[in-house]
Design an enzyme around this catalytic site. Structure first.
Site, PDB file in Angstrom:
ATOM      1  N   ILE A 282       0.848  -1.190   0.000  1.00  0.00           N
ATOM      2  CA  ILE A 282       0.000   0.000   0.000  1.00  0.00           C
ATOM      3  C   ILE A 282       0.889   1.248   0.000  1.00  0.00           C
ATOM      4  CG2 ILE A 282      -1.759   1.296   1.265  1.00  0.00           C
ATOM      5  CD1 ILE A 282      -2.594  -1.403   2.501  1.00  0.00           C
ATOM      6  N   ASP A 326      -3.556  40.210 -21.735  1.00  0.00           N
ATOM      7  CA  ASP A 326      -3.623  41.660 -21.917  1.00  0.00           C
ATOM      8  C   ASP A 326      -2.377  42.116 -22.654  1.00  0.00           C
ATOM      9  OD1 ASP A 326      -6.037  42.126 -20.647  1.00  0.00           O
ATOM     10  OD2 ASP A 326      -5.117  42.247 -18.670  1.00  0.00           O
ATOM     11  N   ASP A 613      -6.158  42.547 -14.491  1.00  0.00           N
ATOM     12  CA  ASP A 613      -5.568  43.337 -13.409  1.00  0.00           C
ATOM     13  C   ASP A 613      -6.584  44.249 -12.720  1.00  0.00           C
ATOM     14  OD1 ASP A 613      -5.990  45.175 -15.395  1.00  0.00           O
ATOM     15  OD2 ASP A 613      -3.884  45.711 -15.666  1.00  0.00           O
ATOM     16  N   ASP A 617     -12.188  42.664 -13.912  1.00  0.00           N
ATOM     17  CA  ASP A 617     -11.643  41.464 -14.543  1.00  0.00           C
ATOM     18  C   ASP A 617     -11.937  40.209 -13.736  1.00  0.00           C
ATOM     19  OD1 ASP A 617     -10.568  42.733 -16.758  1.00  0.00           O
ATOM     20  OD2 ASP A 617      -8.667  43.168 -15.769  1.00  0.00           O
TER      21      ASP A 617
END
Length: 886
Positions: A282, A326, A613, A617
């Site tokens: 395991i 952007d 920013d 947004d």
């Protein structure tokens, strides 16, 4: 009850001067007195608590019980070894969990919100934790309120207080308000701003009256003490896999025990073997190892200026197919410079260096409006504020129109802040006994609210012909990849409300400014393309300007790949979704358009990364699969809504983060396959020997020891494997792709089966040397111990060597470099050294029931241990040839 006191009284109570703020010495003294400005989180687990949590496992309990039984029957060496292995496993687990917690804690500290304060007479940006009572805090739109403030100034300030009051509509704030009723509700205290709320509009200033747990939000912060587990989807899948493997291992152990009962073997010995095998099979350390790999990988990402706020983002990064970025500051340098002006129908160049004189009064009025209608500052060659506004203030400096001097003479009395929908900003300043509105913004927005224009000192009506001339001038600048801003004004005899400012304006002219592309961005865009990632530019600039820059950077190949916000509005959502993959430039867009763009790309099966920013947004950042906020220019709102923050606002960092994310996922995959292969090898060796009535080739203590040296350091070393240089030449991983896709399951089964079979081969070889076979009866104990030693070495060393094969699914280890991962090389060397020590040191060899091998047998076991690695390399060679034939 600071809301009931006037501003002067509050300032006096905290011994702070509004113009100067606290001194650095005062701030340090108050920090010592009040402590850091942060809410108490859940208490950290002590090392003792971490240690005992490692023992909370049913199989560990059984193993401890077995140790007690062996003590009772007098088998002290086995009991001591079992206890030592359990103890070492727990210690290693504590170290792993402690390192993971510390790494994640360090990442959280990197994303602490920043705050603007006035100290020692100047404005500084500091960590919000450093704010102390009495600090003068400056607020603007998009910034989180860092402490409870008694406002001292406010200009159209609005604060969204749903985190505290539950009211989703922003509250208007007025510093001059005073409330006499001591039971005034928080939501009605318009002269206060509270910690963890958000400034959404306007600007203001306030004195910190409470910090940390003394704030209003601090009083209800007990909910933060909840100990909720934050696992990534990958960790959850692996935890589920671990449970499934656990059930399988327990079932196999039960079968082994039943078969042993039928075969009348030593039941206690087989009980210990079955339990040891279950513990070894395991991968209980898997979630912790994955957490460490994720945390260390994310720490590396922070060094390349990408702060990952949420660990699941690391997994998503590897699947990104679209990067929506952007333009300003991310693709460009964010160093705006005004290069052209357009006044009275004439273009003029702005000198790059030095100072100049305004040729006309119209030019002077244009520059005065731009300088007064800005919040930026520029002193001693350093600017603060929005880069566009800094460029306008620098323009004034070049023409001897200084912001500081001008703002003193023409004091600002009101304003209408910039809004991304209006694309305008306006201020109301004193002017010759009256007032003047100064407005700047997008020229097409100004044209909608202007009715006159100033030409050669005269104000004339704004005719369609003049309007067309101005718009042509703007297009001429845009074609040169310049950002165009217009300016307008109007005279008034009285103070106007913000809604009245932008009506009946007189156009002054235009300026064209340039923000040159970052030199490194073009290569990053090409790198993303090679990786099957499409780069998209989103900007508020004019369509021509945006298309010109996109073409220069290699984002777009033709102007037809650009679309404006207004054109998007004219297209139905379904039609836009069908066409969106054609576009690479989205110009003149609003924040609402960003959400539409994200949805459109996602509707085509893309995994989208979106940058932002501003306050507005936040919806697009949340909607995107990976929201990326700007660390320098970004507001606290955008940072809060994002999954990742760029501390350098650079597009190149996004691509680097995607590459790192791909490598982190690949490393986790290597670690998991390695652990499963090792565990499968142990199961195959033990299960086959019991099933076919062979002697069991490994003692329970030997199984536990092997589990200890192979499941820790080699697995971790694979998790920090150096990045694959070819990983960005492959397409993104499908988000629906299973963890064991691409032949991963086959590799795990092949490797594990080989390791198990070779362990049995070594065991047979050891018996055969002494004239015995696997079905032999009454094998002498010395012979059996010798054969077990050979199996013991092969099982351990083959796993160590096989870790080298895990480093790449296709490339040969010799091409990658045997020592290019120094941590793995060190882990293998240490594992082999420990294995040799167990066999060669008499005390240890007696405890583990092993003995020293002859030189020829060492060559045999080393040769057998290399077979899984060699077979894996041959499989890779075949796969490479098949891949090259495609």
């Amino acid at each position: 009850m600071w809301f009931s006191k006037p501003v002067d009284e509050v300032l006096d109570a905290f011994h702070v001067d509004q113009a100067h703020g606290l001194s650095s010495a005062d701030a340090r003294e108050r920090m010592t007195k009040y402590g850091e400005n942060k809410l108490k989180g859940k208490p950290e687990k002590s090392l003792a608590a971490l240690f005992f949590s490692q023992l909370k496992d049913m199989l560990i309990y059984v193993l401890l019980g077995a140790a007690v039984i062996t003590l009772v029957i007098g088998d002290y060496s086995d009991a001591i070894i079992i206890l030592i292995v359990v103890l070492l496993n727990a210690i290693i687990g504590v170290v792993q969990e402690f390192k993971a917690e510390k790494a994640i804690e360090a990442l959280q500290k990197l994303s602490v919100p920043r705050a603007l304060v006035r100290r020692d007479g100047e404005v500084r940006e500091i960590d919000s934790r450093e704010i102390v009572p009495g600090d003068l805090v400056i607020l603007d739109a998009g910034r989180l309120i860092p402490a409870d403030l008694r406002l001292t100034e406010s200009a159209n300030l609005q604060v969204e207080e749903s985190a505290l009051t539950g009211e989703s509509v922003p509250s208007e704030k007025k510093a001059r308000d005073i409330y006499d009723d001591p039971k005034t509700p928080l939501g009605d205290q318009s002269n206060m701003a509270f910690m963890s709320t958000l400034a959404t509009y306007g600007r203001g200033e306030g004195v910190a009256v409470a910090t940390g747990m003394n704030t209003e939000i601090g009083k209800i912060a007990q909910v933060l003490d909840a100990d909720d587990e934050d696992l990534t989807p990958l960790q959850k899948r692996l935890a589920a896999l671990g449970k499934m493997l656990g059930y399988i291992a327990i079932a196999i152990c039960a079968v082994i025990f039943v078969v042993a009962l039928i075969q009348r073997r030593d039941l206690f010995e087989m009980f210990l073997t079955a339990i040891s095998l279950a513990v070894a099979a395991i991968p209980e350390g898997l979630p912790a190892i994955v957490a460490i790999v994720l945390a260390l990988g994310v720490t590396r990402m922070s060094r390349i200026h990408a702060i990952v706020k949420r660990l699941p983002a690391v997994e998503t990064l590897g699947s990104v197919t679209i990067i929506c970025s952007d333009k300003t500051g991310t693709l460009t340098r964010n160093r705006m410079t005004v290069v052209h002006t357009y006044v009275s129908g004439k273009f003029a160049d702005v000198p790059e260096k030095g100072q100049a004189e305004c040729d006309t009064q119209d030019m002077k009025e244009l520059i005065r409006t731009f300088v007064l209608c800005s919040d930026a500052t520029y002193e001693s060659g350093e600017g603060t504020g929005d880069p566009t506004e800094v460029a306008l203030v620098v323009l004034g400096e070049k023409y001897r129109i200084q912001k500081k001097k001008l703002a003193t003479i023409n004091e600002r009395v009101a304003e209408k802040p910039f809004d991304s929908d209006r694309k305008l900003m306006s201020t109301l300043n004193k002017e010759n006994g009256g007032f003047r509105v100064h407005t700047k913004g997008a020229i097409d927005s100004i044209m909608k609210i202007a009715d006159s224009v100033r030409i050669e000192g005269k104000v004339v009506p704004l005719t369609e012909e003049i309007k067309a001339d101005i718009l042509r001038a703007a297009e001429t600048m845009s074609d040169q990849a310049l950002r165009v801003l217009g300016a307008a004004y109007k005279e008034t005899e009285q103070i106007l409300q913000p809604d009245e400012m932008e009506k009946g304006l007189t156009v002054l002219g235009l300026v064209g400014m340039m923000d040159p592309p970052r030199t490194e961005v073009k290569n990053a865009i090409q790198k993303a393309k090679n990786a099957g990632i499409t780069c998209v530019m989103i900007t508020g600039d004019h369509q021509r300007t945006a298309a010109a820059i996109a073409g220069e950077l290699g984002i777009a190949s033709s102007p037809e790949q650009a679309i404006s916000g207004s054109e998007m509005d004219a297209v139905a959502d379904e039609a836009f979704n069908e066409k969106v993959n054609h576009y690479r430039v989205f110009a003149r867009v609003s924040p609402e358009h960003k959400v539409k763009i994200v949805r459109a790309f996602q509707s085509n099966g893309n995994i989208v990364s979106m940058t932002g920013d501003g306050v507005n947004d936040a919806p697009s950042l949340k909607r995107a699969d990976i929201g990326v906020a700007m660390g320098i220019t970004g507001t606290d709102v955008s940072k809060g809504a994002s999954d990742m923050i760029l501390t350098d606002d650079n597009f190149t960092t996004i691509v680097a983060a995607i590459e790192e994310g791909r490598n982190i996922y690949a490393n986790i995959r290597k670690t998991v396959v390695f652990l499963l292969s090792c565990n499968l090898g142990e199961i195959v060796a033990i299960f086959a020997s019991v099933l076919f009535f062979w002697p069991v080739p490994l003692m329970p203590t030997q199984i536990l020891w092997i589990n200890l040296i192979t499941d820790t350091l080699p697995a971790l070393a694979l998790g920090v494997d150096p990045g694959d240089p070819e990983i960005m030449r492959r397409p993104p991983r499908s988000a629906d792709e299973g963890f064991f896709a691409g032949g991963v399951a086959f590799r795990a089964i092949l490797g594990g089966t080989l390791i198990g079979v070779l362990t049995l081969c070594a065991f047979y070889f050891g018996l055969n040397e002494h004239g015995y076979g696997l079905w032999s009866k009454n094998i002498p104990e010395n012979t059996l111990t010798y054969a077990e030693t050979m199996a013991f070495v092969v099982l351990a060393v083959s796993q160590l060597f096989y870790s080298l094969a895990m480093r790449h699914s296709l490339q040969s280890i010799f091409r990658i470099g045997l020592f290019s991962n120094r941590y793995l090389a060190g882990a293998i060397a240490l594992g082999m050294l420990l294995q040799y020590a167990v066999i060669s040191i008499p005390v240890l060899s007696g405890a583990f029931h092993v003995q020293m091998l002859t030189m020829s047998d060492w060559l045999v076991v080393i040769g057998l241990s290399l077979v899984p690695l060699a077979v894996s390399e041959c499989v890779k060679a075949v796969m490479r040839m098949a891949f090259e034939k495609r």
